[in-house]
Design an enzyme around this catalytic site. Structure first.
Site, PDB file in Angstrom:
ATOM      1  N   GLY A 145      85.649   6.532   8.831  1.00 36.23           N
ATOM      2  CA  GLY A 145      85.873   7.977   8.791  1.00 36.23           C
ATOM      3  C   GLY A 145      84.915   8.803   9.632  1.00 36.23           C
TER       4      GLY A 145
ATOM      5  N   GLY B 234      84.581   8.070  12.806  1.00 38.45           N
ATOM      6  CA  GLY B 234      85.122   7.948  14.159  1.00 38.45           C
ATOM      7  C   GLY B 234      86.135   9.050  14.464  1.00 38.45           C
TER       8      GLY B 234
ATOM      9  N   ALA C 206      80.028   2.222   9.319  1.00 35.56           N
ATOM     10  CA  ALA C 206      78.802   1.537   9.750  1.00 35.56           C
ATOM     11  C   ALA C 206      78.037   2.334  10.804  1.00 35.56           C
ATOM     12  CB  ALA C 206      79.153   0.159  10.296  1.00 35.56           C
TER      13      ALA C 206
ATOM     14  N   ILE D 118      82.136  -2.736   6.752  1.00 35.15           N
ATOM     15  CA  ILE D 118      83.294  -3.275   6.013  1.00 35.15           C
ATOM     16  C   ILE D 118      83.226  -4.786   5.871  1.00 35.15           C
ATOM     17  CG2 ILE D 118      84.895  -1.386   6.521  1.00 35.15           C
ATOM     18  CD1 ILE D 118      86.170  -3.326   8.660  1.00 35.15           C
TER      19      ILE D 118
ATOM     20  N   THR E 103      98.267  -0.535  15.638  1.00 38.96           N
ATOM     21  CA  THR E 103      98.418   0.154  16.921  1.00 38.96           C
ATOM     22  C   THR E 103      99.655  -0.335  17.663  1.00 38.96           C
ATOM     23  OG1 THR E 103      97.458   0.268  19.151  1.00 38.96           O
ATOM     24  CG2 THR E 103      96.715  -1.531  17.786  1.00 38.96           C
ATOM     25  N   ASP E 104     100.153   0.497  18.560  1.00 34.51           N
ATOM     26  CA  ASP E 104     101.304   0.072  19.383  1.00 34.51           C
ATOM     27  C   ASP E 104     100.915  -1.056  20.338  1.00 34.51           C
ATOM     28  OD1 ASP E 104      99.769   1.544  21.225  1.00 34.51           O
ATOM     29  OD2 ASP E 104     101.454   2.734  21.969  1.00 34.51           O
ATOM     30  N   GLU E 105      99.611  -1.258  20.536  1.00 31.87           N
ATOM     31  CA  GLU E 105      99.189  -2.296  21.484  1.00 31.87           C
ATOM     32  C   GLU E 105      99.532  -3.694  20.989  1.00 31.87           C
ATOM     33  OE1 GLU E 105      95.665  -1.863  23.635  1.00 31.87           O
ATOM     34  OE2 GLU E 105      95.553   0.304  23.369  1.00 31.87           O
TER      35      GLU E 105
ATOM     36  N   TYR F 227      91.301  -6.840  22.056  1.00 34.00           N
ATOM     37  CA  TYR F 227      91.424  -5.743  21.084  1.00 34.00           C
ATOM     38  C   TYR F 227      92.795  -5.803  20.420  1.00 34.00           C
ATOM     39  CZ  TYR F 227      92.765  -1.102  19.417  1.00 34.00           C
ATOM     40  OH  TYR F 227      93.268  -0.066  18.658  1.00 34.00           O
TER      41      TYR F 227
ATOM     42  N   LYS G  21      93.766  -6.672  16.504  1.00 32.55           N
ATOM     43  CA  LYS G  21      94.526  -5.721  15.683  1.00 32.55           C
ATOM     44  C   LYS G  21      95.824  -6.356  15.178  1.00 32.55           C
ATOM     45  CE  LYS G  21      93.817  -1.994  14.833  1.00 32.55           C
ATOM     46  NZ  LYS G  21      93.038  -1.390  13.691  1.00 32.55           N
TER      47      LYS G  21
ATOM     48  N   ARG H 135     101.581   5.519  29.082  1.00 34.43           N
ATOM     49  CA  ARG H 135     101.177   5.582  27.680  1.00 34.43           C
ATOM     50  C   ARG H 135     101.965   6.702  27.003  1.00 34.43           C
ATOM     51  NH1 ARG H 135      99.485   1.450  29.123  1.00 34.43           N
ATOM     52  NH2 ARG H 135      97.442   0.479  28.824  1.00 34.43           N
TER      53      ARG H 135
ATOM     54  N   ARG I  28      91.977  -2.701  35.356  1.00 39.62           N
ATOM     55  CA  ARG I  28      91.542  -3.448  34.165  1.00 39.62           C
ATOM     56  C   ARG I  28      92.277  -4.797  34.166  1.00 39.62           C
ATOM     57  NH1 ARG I  28      93.171  -0.406  28.723  1.00 39.62           N
ATOM     58  NH2 ARG I  28      91.149   0.586  28.893  1.00 39.62           N
TER      59      ARG I  28
ATOM     60  N   GLY J 137      94.489  -7.701  33.047  1.00 39.59           N
ATOM     61  CA  GLY J 137      95.534  -7.782  32.024  1.00 39.59           C
ATOM     62  C   GLY J 137      96.019  -6.429  31.539  1.00 39.59           C
ATOM     63  N   HIS J 138      95.841  -5.409  32.353  1.00 41.40           N
ATOM     64  CA  HIS J 138      96.157  -4.028  31.965  1.00 41.40           C
ATOM     65  C   HIS J 138      97.644  -3.882  31.605  1.00 41.40           C
ATOM     66  CE1 HIS J 138      95.544   0.483  33.220  1.00 41.40           C
ATOM     67  NE2 HIS J 138      95.937   0.341  31.971  1.00 41.40           N
TER      68      HIS J 138
HETATM   69  P1  NAD Z   1      86.748   5.019  16.902  1.00 39.05           P
HETATM   70  O1  NAD Z   1      86.207   3.934  17.771  1.00 39.05           O
HETATM   71  O2  NAD Z   1      86.608   6.436  17.328  1.00 39.05           O
HETATM   72  O3  NAD Z   1      86.100   4.908  15.443  1.00 39.05           O
HETATM   73  C1  NAD Z   1      85.915   3.700  14.788  1.00 39.05           C
HETATM   74  C2  NAD Z   1      85.033   3.965  13.580  1.00 39.05           C
HETATM   75  O4  NAD Z   1      84.879   2.734  12.853  1.00 39.05           O
HETATM   76  C3  NAD Z   1      83.614   4.438  13.939  1.00 39.05           C
HETATM   77  O5  NAD Z   1      83.227   5.497  13.112  1.00 39.05           O
HETATM   78  C4  NAD Z   1      82.750   3.206  13.659  1.00 39.05           C
HETATM   79  O6  NAD Z   1      81.416   3.513  13.317  1.00 39.05           O
HETATM   80  C5  NAD Z   1      83.510   2.564  12.522  1.00 39.05           C
HETATM   81  N1  NAD Z   1      83.242   1.125  12.412  1.00 39.05           N
HETATM   82  C6  NAD Z   1      83.282   0.210  13.404  1.00 39.05           C
HETATM   83  N2  NAD Z   1      82.952  -0.998  12.917  1.00 39.05           N
HETATM   84  C7  NAD Z   1      82.710  -0.835  11.575  1.00 39.05           C
HETATM   85  C8  NAD Z   1      82.347  -1.715  10.539  1.00 39.05           C
HETATM   86  N3  NAD Z   1      82.152  -3.014  10.773  1.00 39.05           N
HETATM   87  N4  NAD Z   1      82.209  -1.217   9.297  1.00 39.05           N
HETATM   88  C9  NAD Z   1      82.408   0.105   9.057  1.00 39.05           C
HETATM   89  N5  NAD Z   1      82.742   0.988  10.015  1.00 39.05           N
HETATM   90  C10 NAD Z   1      82.893   0.517  11.266  1.00 39.05           C
HETATM   91  O7  NAD Z   1      88.264   4.619  16.665  1.00 39.05           O
HETATM   92  P2  NAD Z   1      89.583   5.524  16.535  1.00 39.05           P
HETATM   93  O8  NAD Z   1      90.097   5.804  17.883  1.00 39.05           O
HETATM   94  O9  NAD Z   1      89.332   6.636  15.597  1.00 39.05           O
HETATM   95  O10 NAD Z   1      90.575   4.475  15.866  1.00 39.05           O
HETATM   96  C11 NAD Z   1      90.647   4.348  14.452  1.00 39.05           C
HETATM   97  C12 NAD Z   1      91.684   3.295  14.089  1.00 39.05           C
HETATM   98  O11 NAD Z   1      92.947   3.658  14.635  1.00 39.05           O
HETATM   99  C13 NAD Z   1      91.373   1.905  14.641  1.00 39.05           C
HETATM  100  O12 NAD Z   1      91.735   0.946  13.678  1.00 39.05           O
HETATM  101  C14 NAD Z   1      92.265   1.791  15.866  1.00 39.05           C
HETATM  102  O13 NAD Z   1      92.601   0.446  16.141  1.00 39.05           O
HETATM  103  C15 NAD Z   1      93.469   2.591  15.417  1.00 39.05           C
HETATM  104  N6  NAD Z   1      94.258   3.215  16.496  1.00 39.05           N
HETATM  105  C16 NAD Z   1      93.649   4.012  17.406  1.00 39.05           C
HETATM  106  C17 NAD Z   1      94.423   4.628  18.380  1.00 39.05           C
HETATM  107  C18 NAD Z   1      93.805   5.569  19.396  1.00 39.05           C
HETATM  108  O14 NAD Z   1      94.494   5.997  20.324  1.00 39.05           O
HETATM  109  N7  NAD Z   1      92.539   5.935  19.265  1.00 39.05           N
HETATM  110  C19 NAD Z   1      95.804   4.408  18.423  1.00 39.05           C
HETATM  111  C20 NAD Z   1      96.384   3.582  17.469  1.00 39.05           C
HETATM  112  C21 NAD Z   1      95.603   2.994  16.494  1.00 39.05           C
HETATM  113  P1  TYD Z   2      92.335   4.029  26.915  1.00 43.97           P
HETATM  114  O1  TYD Z   2      91.996   5.432  26.534  1.00 43.97           O
HETATM  115  O2  TYD Z   2      91.226   3.035  27.079  1.00 43.97           O
HETATM  116  O3  TYD Z   2      93.411   3.516  25.870  1.00 43.97           O
HETATM  117  P2  TYD Z   2      94.333   2.172  25.879  1.00 43.97           P
HETATM  118  O4  TYD Z   2      93.841   1.217  26.883  1.00 43.97           O
HETATM  119  O5  TYD Z   2      94.100   1.703  24.486  1.00 43.97           O
HETATM  120  O6  TYD Z   2      95.719   2.638  26.140  1.00 43.97           O
HETATM  121  O7  TYD Z   2      93.119   4.057  28.280  1.00 43.97           O
HETATM  122  C1  TYD Z   2      94.339   4.762  28.409  1.00 43.97           C
HETATM  123  C2  TYD Z   2      94.902   4.441  29.763  1.00 43.97           C
HETATM  124  O8  TYD Z   2      94.008   4.961  30.761  1.00 43.97           O
HETATM  125  C3  TYD Z   2      95.020   2.945  30.056  1.00 43.97           C
HETATM  126  O9  TYD Z   2      96.207   2.703  30.805  1.00 43.97           O
HETATM  127  C4  TYD Z   2      93.799   2.633  30.877  1.00 43.97           C
HETATM  128  C5  TYD Z   2      93.568   3.936  31.643  1.00 43.97           C
HETATM  129  N1  TYD Z   2      92.162   4.222  31.986  1.00 43.97           N
HETATM  130  C6  TYD Z   2      91.803   4.500  33.304  1.00 43.97           C
HETATM  131  O10 TYD Z   2      92.648   4.549  34.216  1.00 43.97           O
HETATM  132  N2  TYD Z   2      90.487   4.752  33.574  1.00 43.97           N
HETATM  133  C7  TYD Z   2      89.531   4.720  32.606  1.00 43.97           C
HETATM  134  O11 TYD Z   2      88.334   4.938  32.932  1.00 43.97           O
HETATM  135  C8  TYD Z   2      89.920   4.448  31.257  1.00 43.97           C
HETATM  136  C9  TYD Z   2      88.896   4.414  30.151  1.00 43.97           C
HETATM  137  C10 TYD Z   2      91.254   4.203  30.982  1.00 43.97           C
END
Ligand code: NAD
Ligand code: TYD
Length: 341
Positions: free
Chosen positions: A9, A11, A35, A61, A125-127, A149, A153, A213, A272, A274-275
């Site tokens: 929470g 994050g 954490a 966790i 995640t959709d990934e 990643y 997931k 995306r 990246r 394997g992008h």
């Molecule tokens: P984030 O990286 O901003 O936050 C992650 C949080 O988890 C941080 O506060 C971190 O301190 C905490 N954390 C990490 N390891 C921990 C541990 N071992 N114990 C306790 N806390 C820990 O991530 P986010 O972007 O907010 O994503 C949150 C969730 O949503 C993730 O599960 C991610 O896979 C999922 N998700 C994210 C997106 C996105 O676009 N950001 C999309 C789909 C799903």
């Molecule tokens: P990202 O925010 O890392 O999310 P995800 O890889 O989970 O979709 O990246 C979003 C898109 O942007 C992805 O196609 C990778 C691209 N990207 C760049 O082109 N440059 C960058 O510096 C980063 C971080 C991502």
């Protein structure tokens, strides 16, 4: 009172969810377990320090002694905590397996002994679907994760399902597309490009920039989780997508326009490995429950850019901190190449 545990929470999405949930549910008492890794920011919840229905627990966790009792006393668990950045998973996948897979196991294992638990939201995640060349992923599609990643997931997603199937843990799984909004760590595309553009620094666009995306405003994700806690079928997964599919190049131009910065800031860098080329979600299953995204992409992006402009005091200490600078140099210093290459 409804006892709610939110992992991760501090994050990006987690902190938005905690704020949303305290406003939306006057009868929820939330314990945030985090954490505080490099991605977790205590300041994301600082305004809640004196909130009578929120408490913060600094813990991991994967530590059953800390996480177990919290889960066992909960009526609702919303599990966000994870290592989340694809690029970091390419160089240190072990942390992803440890947190995203083993950490999820620890929580699920405790959930078997949670007498009042009525929902365990596994935030996936959709990934997990991998790259989709055309059309859109449905919940019944095969999972083909293509980076560590996404693979960790996917493992957690199916582990959660297995705890529903075998132990009756009331699991609901969300598979959301790329979230955007306030308080996202500046390692991710939108905040990275916005903060670099503010400072007139190059925007490191991977490869040809034509990767696609689907962008979802974080508030719409929070509302989807809320709905699924009440109406989601246990054991099921639900796609959550904003319906805003666009190329990274187009998104970059939108950010530059919003900040009145020149296109010459775009700096193509090596792709990246394997992008994934394209993600797209079919959200009919969630829409059938009455959800639809409320945030129009243009308005949401403008508001998000504006948030970073107004909250430099939030992101500047991160981008100028030594860990981030070391990461940035390692990540981008070695891959920069001329735009014509
Ligand atoms: P984030 O990286 O901003 O936050 C992650 C949080 O988890 C941080 O506060 C971190 O301190 C905490 N954390 C990490 N390891 C921990 C541990 N071992 N114990 C306790 N806390 C820990 O991530 P986010 O972007 O907010 O994503 C949150 C969730 O949503 C993730 O599960 C991610 O896979 C999922 N998700 C994210 C997106 C996105 O676009 N950001 C999309 C789909 C799903
Ligand atoms: P990202 O925010 O890392 O999310 P995800 O890889 O989970 O979709 O990246 C979003 C898109 O942007 C992805 O196609 C990778 C691209 N990207 C760049 O082109 N440059 C960058 O510096 C980063 C971080 C991502």
């Amino acid at each position: 009172m409804v006892e709610v545990v939110v992992t991760g929470g501090a994050g990006f999405i987690g902190s938005n969810f905690v704020h949303h949930a305290l406003d939306a549910h006057a009868d929820w008492r939330i314990t945030t377990l985090d954490a505080l890794t490099y991605a977790g920011r205590r300041e994301n919840l600082a305004d809640l320090d004196d909130h009578p229905r929120h408490r913060f627990v600094h813990g991991d966790i994967t530590d059953a002694a800390v996480a177990g009792p919290l889960v066992k006393g909960a009526e609702i668990v919303v599990h966000f905590a994870a290592e989340t950045h694809v690029d970091r998973s390419l160089e240190s996948a072990g942390a992803f397996v440890q947190t995203d897979v083993f950490g999820t196991f620890v929580l699920l294992h405790a959930a078997r002994e949670a007498p009042d638990l009525r929902c365990f939201v596994q935030v996936s995640t959709d990934e997990v679907y991998g790259s989709v060349a055309q059309g859109s992923s449905r919940e019944t599609d095969e999972l083909r994760p293509r980076n560590p990643y996404a693979a960790s997931k996917a493992a957690a997603d199916r582990l959660a399902y297995s705890y529903w199937a075998t132990h009756g843990v009331p699991v609901v799984i969300t598979r959301a597309s790329n979230n955007y909004g306030p308080r996202q760590h500046p390692e991710k595309l939108i905040p990275l490009f916005v903060t670099n553009a503010i400072g007139q620094r190059p925007l490191p666009l991977y490869g040809d920039g034509l990767h696609v995306r689907d962008w979802l405003h974080v508030d719409d994700h929070c509302r989807a989780i809320d709905l699924l806690i009440e109406r989601g079928s246990r054991g099921d997964a639900y796609n959550v997508g904003g319906g805003n599919t666009t190329t990274n190049l187009d998104l970059t131009h939108r950010i530059l326009r919003a900040l009145d910065r020149p296109a010459s800031l775009i700096a193509p860098v090596a792709d990246r490995p394997g992008h994934d080329r394209r993600y797209a979600l079919d959200t009919a299953k969630l829409r059938a429950l009455g959800w639809e995204p409320r945030t129009a992409f243009e308005a949401g992006l403008t508001a998000t850019v504006d948030w970073y402009v107004r909250n430099e005091a939030w992101w500047r200490p991160i981008t100028e901190g030594s860990p981030h600078r070391v990461y940035y140099e390692r990540q981008y210093g070695r891959r920069e190449r001329p735009a014509s290459a």
